[in-house]
Write a protein that holds these residues in place. Sequence first.
Motif, PDB file in Angstrom:
ATOM      1  N   GLY A   1     117.167  15.643  28.433  1.00 27.18           N
ATOM      2  CA  GLY A   1     118.515  15.693  27.890  1.00 27.18           C
ATOM      3  C   GLY A   1     118.493  15.793  26.373  1.00 27.18           C
ATOM      4  O   GLY A   1     117.659  15.168  25.698  1.00 27.18           O
ATOM      5  N   ARG A   2     119.406  16.594  25.839  1.00 25.11           N
ATOM      6  CA  ARG A   2     119.495  16.777  24.392  1.00 25.11           C
ATOM      7  C   ARG A   2     120.920  16.529  23.933  1.00 25.11           C
ATOM      8  O   ARG A   2     121.867  16.601  24.717  1.00 25.11           O
ATOM      9  CB  ARG A   2     119.056  18.197  24.006  1.00 25.11           C
TER      10      ARG A   2
ATOM     11  N   ALA B   1     118.704  22.943  16.754  1.00 30.84           N
ATOM     12  CA  ALA B   1     118.232  21.739  16.071  1.00 30.84           C
ATOM     13  C   ALA B   1     117.796  20.687  17.081  1.00 30.84           C
ATOM     14  O   ALA B   1     118.424  20.517  18.137  1.00 30.84           O
ATOM     15  CB  ALA B   1     119.328  21.175  15.173  1.00 30.84           C
ATOM     16  N   SER B   2     116.740  19.962  16.737  1.00 28.89           N
ATOM     17  CA  SER B   2     116.287  18.867  17.577  1.00 28.89           C
ATOM     18  C   SER B   2     117.243  17.687  17.446  1.00 28.89           C
ATOM     19  O   SER B   2     118.102  17.634  16.552  1.00 28.89           O
ATOM     20  CB  SER B   2     114.878  18.438  17.171  1.00 28.89           C
ATOM     21  N   ASP B   3     117.065  16.701  18.327  1.00 29.91           N
ATOM     22  CA  ASP B   3     117.896  15.492  18.251  1.00 29.91           C
ATOM     23  C   ASP B   3     117.702  14.788  16.907  1.00 29.91           C
ATOM     24  O   ASP B   3     118.655  14.253  16.330  1.00 29.91           O
ATOM     25  CB  ASP B   3     117.529  14.533  19.385  1.00 29.91           C
ATOM     26  N   ALA B   4     116.467  14.797  16.391  1.00 19.15           N
ATOM     27  CA  ALA B   4     116.190  14.117  15.125  1.00 19.15           C
ATOM     28  C   ALA B   4     116.966  14.749  13.977  1.00 19.15           C
ATOM     29  O   ALA B   4     117.497  14.047  13.104  1.00 19.15           O
ATOM     30  CB  ALA B   4     114.693  14.149  14.824  1.00 19.15           C
ATOM     31  N   VAL B   5     117.077  16.089  13.977  1.00 21.10           N
ATOM     32  CA  VAL B   5     117.814  16.779  12.911  1.00 21.10           C
ATOM     33  C   VAL B   5     119.307  16.485  13.027  1.00 21.10           C
ATOM     34  O   VAL B   5     119.997  16.256  12.024  1.00 21.10           O
ATOM     35  CB  VAL B   5     117.546  18.295  12.966  1.00 21.10           C
ATOM     36  N   VAL B   6     119.835  16.476  14.245  1.00 18.58           N
ATOM     37  CA  VAL B   6     121.262  16.185  14.444  1.00 18.58           C
ATOM     38  C   VAL B   6     121.577  14.763  13.991  1.00 18.58           C
ATOM     39  O   VAL B   6     122.569  14.518  13.277  1.00 18.58           O
ATOM     40  CB  VAL B   6     121.639  16.382  15.923  1.00 18.58           C
TER      41      VAL B   6
ATOM     42  N   LEU C   1     120.699   5.534  17.720  1.00 19.22           N
ATOM     43  CA  LEU C   1     121.247   6.824  18.135  1.00 19.22           C
ATOM     44  C   LEU C   1     120.211   7.659  18.874  1.00 19.22           C
ATOM     45  O   LEU C   1     120.534   8.344  19.858  1.00 19.22           O
ATOM     46  CB  LEU C   1     121.762   7.586  16.916  1.00 19.22           C
ATOM     47  N   ALA C   2     118.958   7.599  18.437  1.00 19.86           N
ATOM     48  CA  ALA C   2     117.902   8.349  19.116  1.00 19.86           C
ATOM     49  C   ALA C   2     117.673   7.827  20.535  1.00 19.86           C
ATOM     50  O   ALA C   2     117.285   8.588  21.433  1.00 19.86           O
ATOM     51  CB  ALA C   2     116.602   8.272  18.317  1.00 19.86           C
ATOM     52  N   ALA C   3     117.938   6.548  20.748  1.00 16.18           N
ATOM     53  CA  ALA C   3     117.713   5.955  22.067  1.00 16.18           C
ATOM     54  C   ALA C   3     118.858   6.223  23.031  1.00 16.18           C
ATOM     55  O   ALA C   3     118.629   6.387  24.237  1.00 16.18           O
ATOM     56  CB  ALA C   3     117.483   4.448  21.924  1.00 16.18           C
ATOM     57  N   VAL C   4     120.109   6.275  22.547  1.00 16.16           N
ATOM     58  CA  VAL C   4     121.250   6.334  23.472  1.00 16.16           C
ATOM     59  C   VAL C   4     121.881   7.716  23.589  1.00 16.16           C
ATOM     60  O   VAL C   4     122.493   8.018  24.618  1.00 16.16           O
ATOM     61  CB  VAL C   4     122.334   5.309  23.062  1.00 16.16           C
TER      62      VAL C   4
END
Length: 491
Positions: free
Chosen positions: A153-154, A161-166, A463-466
């Motif tokens: 899931g993204r 963009a990756s999740d980290a960039v968002v 945020l990265a976890a949820v």
Amino acid sequence: MNAPARIAELERQLHWAQLKIEALEQELRQRRIQQLGPRSETLSNLQLELLAEVEPGATHDEVEAEARREPITKRERKPHPGRKQLPEHLPRVEQVIHCASCCGACGGETAIIGYDESELLDVEPARYFVRVTKREKRACARCSTVTAAPLEGRIVEKGLASDAVVIHTVIAKYSDHLPLYRQAAILEREAGVEIGRATLDGWVMRVGELLGPIVRAMRQELLSASYLQADETPVPVQMHDGRGENHQAYLWQYGKPGGETVFDFCLGRGREGPRKFLEAWEGILQTDGYAAYDDVGGPKLVHVGCWAHARRKFVDAVKVNPQDAAAVAMVTRMDALFLIDRDARERALSAGERQVQRQQHADEWLREIREWCLRLSREALPKSALGQASAYTLNMWEKLRRCFDYAEVELSNNLAENSMRPVALGRKNWLHVGSAQAGPKVAAILSVVESCRRLGVPVKEYLAAVLPGLNRRTLSEVANLTPASWSANRV
């Protein structure tokens, strides 16, 4: 009219004229203080006049420098606290500098006897790269069925963009107050990647949309509490109605001291906002004197006031006239109330123990404050700073007095006001909310970011976890993903 009566009438008119002049001078000084900055209350009227009228181009820094000027006297210097130690949790990367293995004096071989160590804070610049994901595909030799590894899931499906960039984009805007146009310029400068502001805004709005269910769960948790603080602040919104003007909407904030806080976006400042949010809630609500908080919640709701707001009114009177003994005395009396709570914090007293201490000391001071407010309301001009401060305190007296009836209630609403500061800082940078539809999403992001700050939760890690796959979660799962629940479950 005979001569004595005429003289008495003229003396009365002169007295009221002098009072009116005094009130106008106070109003003028207040406006100059607001214009020239927070340091300017230490300036004399003559200095303010010179800066405001003779030198209208004076900068805020020049005003502060003038306000800080002191007589040339020898001041006692405080001892230097010493070199600050760097935090232990930061990783250490050692660098060994070798010295010559031969003695410079006799040429003999040297041996290591130790090291002189020093520490420096260092940083590795952000490194942008392209992550290439290859999903393995397999075919069944017997039936020719083709299967592929499932995608994780993204946050932004099919985005570049990756999740980290968002997540970095969201945090940079709402924690560091960096508007999207600056972030776009930084990406182009640092990585050579040109991404439009509309794309960045789409990422942010997607995060706000995903966080909606979590914030609704946070609201339910808040409404189960017995004591809440509330405040509101304006936020401009683009309406796209052809007028070319922003609409002034409002962010209402409801929080539990020591817990989470929730922002609620409303297009107006009317009573409908808190009435809809609180519904039939029947706890203790602490606010300033804004009338929209009256007649909200259930019939048993208890409304308490904020002593910091009352004190601030008298501080304004002192700024206008530092020689006003009555205003200074009122500030001192209110400071004494706050000293009770400060002493309780320093001694780590429980809420019940603090309540006992309040009852021992506060009653006499409260009685004295009210008596002086009644006296000042009769003596001071209603429009003067001192008259307005007295009137505000008397109008709010019942709500202010209730602060001492409940052990858990704080004397001020400052925690709620402090949670509004990031909004004020951001408002100066990102200027406005893009649309009325974007308002609730912005409120959701602010709710999570500010709650993480209050609770000491690392917002980037949270945020990265949820966020990835959050739209596939059930409501029962979402209830366990609020910042407070997530932080408690990971310990």
